[in-house]
Enzyme design. Structure first.
Site, PDB file in Angstrom:
ATOM      1  N   GLU A 142      12.564 -48.451 -57.023  1.00 45.66           N
ATOM      2  CA  GLU A 142      13.179 -48.557 -58.339  1.00 45.66           C
ATOM      3  C   GLU A 142      13.578 -50.006 -58.613  1.00 45.66           C
ATOM      4  OE1 GLU A 142      14.946 -45.549 -59.947  1.00 45.66           O
ATOM      5  OE2 GLU A 142      14.431 -44.047 -58.447  1.00 45.66           O
ATOM      6  N   GLY A 182      11.849 -34.596 -67.205  1.00 48.43           N
ATOM      7  CA  GLY A 182      11.340 -35.883 -66.726  1.00 48.43           C
ATOM      8  C   GLY A 182      10.093 -35.658 -65.885  1.00 48.43           C
ATOM      9  N   SER A 208       8.252 -32.087 -65.896  1.00 47.46           N
ATOM     10  CA  SER A 208       6.885 -31.992 -66.416  1.00 47.46           C
ATOM     11  C   SER A 208       5.964 -31.353 -65.387  1.00 47.46           C
ATOM     12  CB  SER A 208       6.350 -33.382 -66.780  1.00 47.46           C
ATOM     13  OG  SER A 208       7.234 -34.027 -67.657  1.00 47.46           O
ATOM     14  N   VAL A 234       9.698 -34.624 -62.691  1.00 46.08           N
ATOM     15  CA  VAL A 234       9.645 -33.353 -61.957  1.00 46.08           C
ATOM     16  C   VAL A 234       9.559 -32.178 -62.939  1.00 46.08           C
ATOM     17  CG1 VAL A 234      10.833 -31.849 -60.327  1.00 46.08           C
ATOM     18  CG2 VAL A 234      10.887 -34.319 -59.994  1.00 46.08           C
ATOM     19  N   GLY A 288      10.893 -33.560 -51.073  1.00 48.94           N
ATOM     20  CA  GLY A 288       9.846 -33.310 -52.053  1.00 48.94           C
ATOM     21  C   GLY A 288       8.991 -32.106 -51.736  1.00 48.94           C
ATOM     22  N   ASP A 306      20.365 -42.634 -50.054  1.00 47.73           N
ATOM     23  CA  ASP A 306      19.511 -41.505 -50.406  1.00 47.73           C
ATOM     24  C   ASP A 306      19.206 -40.672 -49.159  1.00 47.73           C
ATOM     25  OD1 ASP A 306      17.302 -40.326 -52.386  1.00 47.73           O
ATOM     26  OD2 ASP A 306      16.328 -40.719 -50.467  1.00 47.73           O
ATOM     27  N   GLY A 341       5.566 -48.978 -58.131  1.00 48.26           N
ATOM     28  CA  GLY A 341       6.327 -47.792 -58.507  1.00 48.26           C
ATOM     29  C   GLY A 341       6.897 -47.028 -57.319  1.00 48.26           C
ATOM     30  N   LYS A 391      20.309 -36.633 -47.940  1.00 50.44           N
ATOM     31  CA  LYS A 391      19.373 -35.620 -47.435  1.00 50.44           C
ATOM     32  C   LYS A 391      19.787 -35.143 -46.036  1.00 50.44           C
ATOM     33  CE  LYS A 391      15.709 -37.466 -50.345  1.00 50.44           C
ATOM     34  NZ  LYS A 391      14.669 -38.522 -50.409  1.00 50.44           N
ATOM     35  N   ILE A 405       7.738 -30.986 -48.847  1.00 49.30           N
ATOM     36  CA  ILE A 405       7.744 -30.401 -47.496  1.00 49.30           C
ATOM     37  C   ILE A 405       8.680 -29.193 -47.453  1.00 49.30           C
ATOM     38  CG2 ILE A 405       8.102 -30.853 -45.046  1.00 49.30           C
ATOM     39  CD1 ILE A 405       7.960 -33.846 -45.667  1.00 49.30           C
TER      40      ILE A 405
END
Lengths: 431, 431
Positions: B190, B12, B16, B14, B134, B201, B187, B205, B136
C-alpha cells in the site's frame, strides 16, 4: 446424550493410535462434544497378542457381530484394511444405523460411491479423511474450504514410500535398488513394495480425490498409472541440470468438462511448491479457478497422524449426532464423467535418447519432431564413453500426447536411434 | 426454503469477488444447498461509482438499515473493513438474527470473542475464514481437520506484502527501500505500508490463529511485534551463507500450559517447508502433538481468493440453515491464558556485530556469552573495509531470551563493540 460408544474394527498401528488419542485427549473431546467417548469393543484376530496399547481383555473380541450387531455401539471405526470382507462389515454397520469412519483407501477407491449411497439411505455418516493422505485434512479442505470454487487441477504427492525413495536417489545420487533396500530397512517401504512403487497406492488416492474434487464418479480403471521402478540416476542428474525435480505425481485435471487422471513420474520446476516436499511427506496442490494455487502438506502415513484424521472424523460424526444431522454431509457426484482421449491431453516432456554419434542424426530427429507437431525448448547432447554413441536429452514444448506417443514409436524405429532411455511428463511450468 | 437472501456490506475488491463467484457458480451452489442464493442489498458509499461488477441500481444502498433491519435478509456478508462502525453493524445484524460472514481481521482480532459470544446467544453463525489468510482454509483445518489433536506450535507467513519484499531482497540482493517501492508499483504494498511492514497486520492474524488453535483468549496486546524495516542486504547475505532463509514469521507456541505469541523477522533453515514460500504467497505451518508437521499454503489476499473463503463460509452457513443447526460451530475458549515470561522463552539467535579489529576482542565477547549462559554453534569473522573494524556473525545455541537480552545490553556497552548491527531469532531447526 450420556456417552458415545465406539466399536473398533482392527487394532494395528492406526487402531492403536486411535485408542491412544481418544484416551489422551478425553478432556478436549469432552469440551467439543459435551459427553465422554468410550471404546466399547475392538475386533482383533488374536486377543492374546502383545500390543502397544492397554485395553481390558473383555473389550477385545474376535467376532465382528459383537460390534456390528451391538445396539449399544453408535459409531464403527474401520482400521482393519482389506476390501471384500471389510465392505461387508461396513455395509452391515450402516444398515444397522451405525456411523462409520474408515481409513481404508483400497475400499473407498473401489466401493466409495456404493458405500456413501448406503450411508445416505440410512442417514448415517461415512467419513474417510484418513484414506487419502494420513494426517492432512485434504478432503475437508476440498469439500468445505473450497466449496465455493471450481477446482481445475490437483497434483498430489500422495505416496510417502516413493517420495522417500526419489528424495534419497536425487539427494545422494544412489540407484533405485539401493535406496529401496534402505527404505525397507528404515520401515518406509514394505517387504513387497509393489503397490507403492508401481503407483497403485497413489492411483487409489487419486481416484478418491478426483471423485470428490470434480464431483464425478472416477474409478480406479480411469487412472493411468506408471511407477518409479525404471527411474535412473542419469534421469535424476539431467533433471537437476535442467532445473527440475522428479516426483511421483498424481495428476487430476479438468479442462471444460473433460477429465484426465493419472499417476506417473513427473518433472516439476524447482520453484513449484511440490518440488520441495521431501522424504516421506505428502502434499496435495490444488488449483481452483477463483482461489488460484493452494497446497496442503503433512505426513501421509504413520500411526498417530492417520489416527488424528480418524479421530477428527469421529469428532465430526459426534457433533452431527449432537445436532441430529447425520447423513447430510455426502454430496453425490454432480457431473457425468468424460475422460480426455490422448488427442486431448497436452503436456511438455523430457526425453532421453541414445543415438549414433554421426553427422545428420540430429536433423533426422528434428524432422521427425516437426512431422508430429512437436518442438523442443531445450536440448543437451553429449558423447558417451561407449564408442559411436551420443546421448540426447530434450525438453519439448507442449505437445499432444497422441502425437508424442506416435513420435516415440517412430523414433524407436529410426536406424540412427539406438534406444529411448527415458520419457517423463513435465508439469507445473508457468502456464 | 425457496431462496437464501444475502446482504453485502461493502463492494470493494473482495465484495466484487463475492458477487462474481456467487453469479458464476450459481449451479454449483444450488447443488450443494438445494436452493438459489440471491444478493438482495449491497451497502456502498457511492452508488454511482463505476465498478467491476454489474448489479441492478436498486440493489445498491447507502443506508445500512436497509440490510441490518431487512427481515428478508438471512445472511450478512461484511467486506467493508474498519472496526468501530463495522462492529456496531455486525452486532445489529446478529441481534436481528442474521448470520454473518466477515473477512475483517482487524475486527476479529479486536472483538472476535465478544462477537462470537453474541452470535452464539442469538443462535447465529459468525464465520471469518477469510480474515486470516485469504484463500487458505486454515481456520477450518484447525477447528475440524485437527480437532482431535493438540496443537503445540503454529508458524505463519501471514502477510503477503512483507513476504514479497523479503523474497525480492533475498533473490535480487536489493535494499529494502528499493524493493518496497517496487512492491508499491506492482500493487503488492500500500501507499502507506506501515501496518504490513511493521508486522501489525500479521500480529492481528496471529491473534486470531492463537485464540483458535490454543482455545484461549489471545489479544493483540499479547503479541510481541517487530517488523522488517531494518533488515539489510548484509543480513540476508549472511543468512544465505549460513543456510537460512529470512521470513517475517508469526509464531504461536505452547509449552505445557504456557504460551508465547509474537511476530518478528526470523531465520528458518532452508529445508523448512516455510522457507520455500515465496513472493506474495502465505502459508501456515502447524505442529500437532499427534499429527506432527502440517502446512497449509496459498494466496493470502486478492479479490477472488479472499472471496472464495467468504463464499465457502456462506455455503457453510447455508448448509447449517438447511439443517437448522446454526450457532453451534463456535467453540468457546477452553483454557486460561498464561503467557511465558522472557525467562521461559528459549530460542537460537543470529547476531551480527561490528567490533574493534584487535587482539583479545573475541575473548571478551566469549566470556560475556558464558556469563549469560549463552554459547554459539557457528561464527563468521571478517575484517571490514572500514579501518580497524571487524564484523562478527554468530549463531547461538538455544538461550533463554531474558539472558540473551541482558547479553545484548552488555555487548552494547562493551568498549570493543562498535555496534550491534542485527539480531534475529532462528526457528525450525531440528528439535
Amino acid at each position: 446424550m450420556q456417552e458415545i460408544r465406539v466399536g473398533l474394527l482392527g487394532l494395528g498401528t492406526v487402531g492403536s493410535g486411535v485408542v491412544t488419542i481418544i484416551e489422551d485427549h478425553q478432556d478436549r473431546l469432552m469440551h467439543q462434544i459435551g459427553c465422554p467417548v468410550k471404546i466399547t469393543k475392538v475386533l482383533v484376530q488374536n486377543p492374546t497378542k502383545e500390543r502397544g496399547v492397554q485395553l481390558p481383555q473383555d473389550i477385545l473380541t474376535t467376532n465382528a457381530s459383537d460390534i456390528l450387531e451391538n445396539k449399544e455401539i453408535d459409531i464403527v471405526i474401520e482400521v482393519m484394511g482389506g476390501v471384500n470382507q471389510t465392505r461387508e462389515y461396513i455395509l452391515q454397520a450402516l444398515r444397522n444405523g451405525k456411523h462409520v469412519v474408515t481409513a481404508n483407501k483400497d475400499l473407498m477407491a473401489a466401493y466409495g460411491t456404493e458405500l456413501l449411497a448406503v450411508a445416505k439411505e440410512h442417514q448415517c455418516d461415512l467419513f474417510y479423511e484418513a484414506s487419502v493422505a494420513g494426517g492432512i485434512p485434504i478432503l475437508r479442505s476440498i469439500v468445505d474450504g473450497l466449496s465455493s470454487d471450481r477446482i481445475t487441477k490437483m497434483m498430489g504427492i500422495v505416496n510417502g514410500t516413493t517420495n522417500f525413495i526419489l528424495t534419497k536417489m536425487s539427494q545422494e545420487g544412489k540407484a533405485y535398488d539401493d535406496v529401496l533396500k534402505e527404505a525397507q530397512e528404515l520401515g518406509f517401504a514394505e517387504a513387497d513394495p509393489t503397490s507403492d512403487v508401481e503407483g497403485l497406492d497413489a492411483a487409489r488416492k487419486m481416484t478418491i480425490l478426483a471423485t470428490l474434487g470434480f464431483s464425478t464418479n472416477v474409478e480406479l480403471a480411469d487412472v493411468k498409472v506408471k511407477g518409479i521402478t525404471s527411474i535412473t540416476e542419469e534421469d535424476l542428474a539431467y533433471s537437476k541440470n535442467l532445473g527440475y525435480t522428479m516426483k511421483l505425481i498424481g495428476l487430476a485435471k479438468r479442462d471444460g468438462d473433460k477429465l484426465e487422471v493419472g499417476v506417473e513420474p513427473t518433472l516439476l520446476p524447482n520453484a513449484h511448491p511440490l518440488a520441495s516436499v521431501q522424504n516421506e511427506f505428502n502434499a496435495i496442490y490444488v488449483y481452483g479457478a477463483a482461489v488460484g494455487e493452494t497446497m496442503f502438506y503433512g505426513p501421509g502415513a504413520g500411526s498417530l497422524p492417520t489416527a488424528t484424521s480418524v479421530v477428527s472424523d469421529l469428532v465430526a460424526v459426534m457433533k452431527n449426532m449432537r445436532l441430529g444431522v447425520n447423513g447430510n454431509s455426502a454430496v453425490s457426484p454432480q457431473y457425468p464423467k468424460v475422460l480426455k482421449s490422448e488427442d486431448e491431453v497436452m503436456a511438455k516432456y523430457f526425453l532421453r535418447l541414445h543415438v549414433r554419434d554421426e553427422v545428420g542424426v540430429f536433423a533426422r530427429i528434428t524432422s521427425l519432431f516437426s512431422e508430429y507437431n512437436a518442438s523442443f525448448e531445450r536440448i543437451i547432447q553429449m558423447p558417451l564413453e561407449e564408442r559411436g554413441t551420443a546421448e540426447i536429452v530434450l525438453v519439448t514444448h507442449r505437445a499432444v500426447l497422441a502425437d508424442y506417443n506416435k513420435l516415440l514409436q517412430k523414433l524407436e524405429g529410426l536406424d540412427v536411434v539406438k534406444s529411448i532411455k527415458a520419457s517423463y511428463r513435465i508439469e507445473g511450468d508457468a502456464r
